[in-house]
Design a protein around this motif. Structure first.
Motif: not given
Length: 265
Positions: A199-222
């Motif tokens: 759960f922690g790993g999945a949600v951690g990467n989901i947050i990156d994909r939703i809130f990071r550039d370039p766009s929601p659900f297209h965000g790049h994971v750090v």
């Protein structure tokens, strides 16, 4: 001189053998009773035993009947023991039910704590990496064994599946929801920790994909952790991989999700 026979004064004349004394009449007719009624026969010991036994059975039957109808007390000890046994069984059932509920909450708490710790650690390390690392400039941490090398990953774990970011995001969201739903059935500490990592790993990467550039659900994971001959990854990727290993181990050990052990022939 002629002799004469003298009769003694205390002499009682004898009676013939066949004569009998007449039955004397009682002086008090009331005390003597009726001459036609036979005298009462004494009760034998067997009759007394039968009488006592019959009386005892009647007493028991009367006591039981009165207890069943509610008008009197039942046989001493019987009702009390039954009520005590019933209340004891109810208490044991309540305790058992409370014990099972307590265990269920215990595994859920372990799952939640592990998941939140993994999620917090993942987001914290990503923030530190973005603040102190420069893309393309790796930093040796333990010689060549471990390096900090900042990149932005548009794919799945370990930079796999680049170009499928929206689908990967949808899959990770579905996985997180499924883990939360199944966490209600947890009955083993191994499964609880594995679910927390997942759960922690999945949600951690989901947050990156939703809130990071370039766009929601297209965000790049750090990603910023690099080891020899391996793709660059992050804490969330480590948690997901650890969860997969724990799930395989639990399955090989025959431990089900609810904590029961599979019996193998």
């Amino acid at each position: 001189m002629q002799r004469t026979r003298r009769t003694p004064l205390n002499h009682t004349p004898s009676r013939p053998a066949g004569d009998t004394d007449p039955t004397p009449e009682p002086a008090d007719p009331q005390s003597a009773g009726s001459p036609s009624s036979p005298p009462p026969e004494p009760a034998s010991s067997s009759d007394e035993g039968i009488t006592l036994t019959t009386g005892g059975a009647a007493a028991v039957v009367a006591s039981t009947d009165s207890g069943a109808s509610g008008g009197g007390a039942a046989a001493p000890g019987v009702g009390d023991e039954t009520a005590s046994s019933s209340s004891s069984s109810s208490s044991e059932a309540d305790v058992a039910g409370g014990g099972e509920a307590g265990k269920s909450w215990k595994w859920t708490v372990i799952f939640a704590v592990v998941g939140l710790v993994v999620l917090g650690l993942d987001q914290l390390t990503k923030a530190l990496a973005l603040a102190h690392l420069t893309p393309g400039e790796p930093v040796n941490v333990i010689g060549s064994l471990l390096k900090f090398n900042l990149i932005r990953n548009s794919g799945a774990a370990f930079s796999l599946g680049s170009g499928y970011t929206p689908y990967i995001s949808a899959i990770q969201i579905a996985v997180a929801i499924g883990v939360v739903y199944l966490s209600r059935k947890l009955g083993s500490v191994g499964w609880a920790i594995a679910f927390g990592f997942l759960f922690g790993g999945a949600v951690g990467n989901i947050i990156d994909r939703i809130f990071r550039d370039p766009s929601p659900f297209h965000g790049h994971v750090v990603d910023f952790l690099q080891t020899p001959h391996w793709a660059i990854f992050n804490v969330a990727d480590m948690a997901v991989t650890s969860a997969a290993i724990l799930l395989v181990l639990q399955t090989l050990r025959g431990i089900r999700l609810d904590g029961t052990r599979e019996i193998r022939k």
